[in-house]
Write a protein that holds these residues in place. Structure first.
Motif, PDB file in Angstrom:
ATOM      1  N   GLU A  40      19.630  14.965  -8.630  1.00  0.00           N
ATOM      2  CA  GLU A  40      19.464  14.231  -7.381  1.00  0.00           C
ATOM      3  C   GLU A  40      20.774  13.676  -6.850  1.00  0.00           C
ATOM      4  N   GLY A  41      21.658  13.276  -7.729  1.00  0.00           N
ATOM      5  CA  GLY A  41      22.900  12.640  -7.307  1.00  0.00           C
ATOM      6  C   GLY A  41      24.117  13.470  -7.655  1.00  0.00           C
ATOM      7  N   PRO A  42      25.294  12.893  -7.500  1.00  0.00           N
ATOM      8  CA  PRO A  42      26.527  13.613  -7.816  1.00  0.00           C
ATOM      9  C   PRO A  42      26.513  14.133  -9.256  1.00  0.00           C
ATOM     10  N   THR A  43      26.810  15.415  -9.410  1.00  0.00           N
ATOM     11  CA  THR A  43      26.697  16.081 -10.710  1.00  0.00           C
ATOM     12  C   THR A  43      27.836  17.055 -10.908  1.00  0.00           C
ATOM     13  N   VAL A  44      28.325  17.130 -12.134  1.00  0.00           N
ATOM     14  CA  VAL A  44      29.271  18.166 -12.539  1.00  0.00           C
ATOM     15  C   VAL A  44      28.643  18.892 -13.717  1.00  0.00           C
ATOM     16  N   ILE A  45      28.541  20.210 -13.608  1.00  0.00           N
ATOM     17  CA  ILE A  45      27.992  21.042 -14.682  1.00  0.00           C
ATOM     18  C   ILE A  45      29.105  21.928 -15.206  1.00  0.00           C
ATOM     19  N   ILE A  46      29.289  21.908 -16.522  1.00  0.00           N
ATOM     20  CA  ILE A  46      30.322  22.735 -17.140  1.00  0.00           C
ATOM     21  C   ILE A  46      29.654  23.664 -18.141  1.00  0.00           C
ATOM     22  N   ASP A  47      29.832  24.945 -17.932  1.00  0.00           N
ATOM     23  CA  ASP A  47      29.268  25.988 -18.790  1.00  0.00           C
ATOM     24  C   ASP A  47      30.413  26.670 -19.519  1.00  0.00           C
ATOM     25  N   MET A  48      30.396  26.598 -20.845  1.00  0.00           N
ATOM     26  CA  MET A  48      31.464  27.198 -21.644  1.00  0.00           C
ATOM     27  C   MET A  48      30.907  28.183 -22.660  1.00  0.00           C
ATOM     28  N   THR A  49      29.876  28.926 -22.281  1.00  0.00           N
ATOM     29  CA  THR A  49      29.308  29.875 -23.226  1.00  0.00           C
ATOM     30  C   THR A  49      30.290  31.001 -23.523  1.00  0.00           C
ATOM     31  N   THR A  50      30.820  31.665 -22.523  1.00  0.00           N
ATOM     32  CA  THR A  50      31.795  32.735 -22.736  1.00  0.00           C
ATOM     33  C   THR A  50      33.034  32.565 -21.869  1.00  0.00           C
ATOM     34  N   SER A  51      32.949  31.710 -20.882  1.00  0.00           N
ATOM     35  CA  SER A  51      34.073  31.395 -20.010  1.00  0.00           C
ATOM     36  C   SER A  51      33.910  29.937 -19.611  1.00  0.00           C
ATOM     37  N   VAL A  52      34.756  29.466 -18.739  1.00  0.00           N
ATOM     38  CA  VAL A  52      34.612  28.095 -18.256  1.00  0.00           C
ATOM     39  C   VAL A  52      34.169  28.177 -16.799  1.00  0.00           C
ATOM     40  N   VAL A  53      32.996  27.654 -16.520  1.00  0.00           N
ATOM     41  CA  VAL A  53      32.466  27.607 -15.153  1.00  0.00           C
ATOM     42  C   VAL A  53      32.162  26.146 -14.850  1.00  0.00           C
ATOM     43  N   ILE A  54      32.826  25.609 -13.849  1.00  0.00           N
ATOM     44  CA  ILE A  54      32.636  24.213 -13.461  1.00  0.00           C
ATOM     45  C   ILE A  54      32.057  24.200 -12.045  1.00  0.00           C
TER      46      ILE A  54
END
Length: 111
Positions: free
Chosen positions: A65-79
């Motif tokens: 709902e609010g300000p969010t940062v999602i970081i995915d580091m399964t095989t690469s870095v996706v922010i």
């Protein structure tokens, strides 16, 4: 990067960044993120979300709902970052209110 149009002009609504996992020490990056920003709000060490307090937080942009940062580091870095769904709904409501103000609805049908 995505933008939203608000009364004061265009603002950044969301952003995304991808980095090849072969160029980053992923375990070290995970440790650095935890040291700097603390434990993620939801998710796992490989894919976590940091959300603004007071808002429902999800592991995807559409669930936050609010300000969010999602970081995915399964095989690469996706922010990915976003202002959240509440901001998007508020933008939509403001546009509709301005449209209603500029073009009032008729009290009865024209036919």
């Amino acid at each position: 990067m995505t933008f939203a149009q608000v009364r004061t002009g265009s603002i950044v609504d969301g952003y995304g960044l991808s980095i090849d996992g072969r160029t980053v020490d992923l375990p070290a990056l995970r440790r650095q993120l935890t040291a700097k920003y603390g434990r993620r709000t939801v998710g796992t060490d490989l894919r976590g979300s940091w959300c603004d307090a007071g808002y429902r937080c999800g592991d995807g942009m559409v669930f936050s709902e609010g300000p969010t940062v999602i970081i995915d580091m399964t095989t690469s870095v996706v922010i990915n970052g976003t202002r959240g769904m509440r901001a998007e709904k508020a933008d939509d409501a403001a546009v509709m209110a301005e449209a209603d103000r500029l073009v009032p609805k008729k009290t009865r049908a024209a036919f």
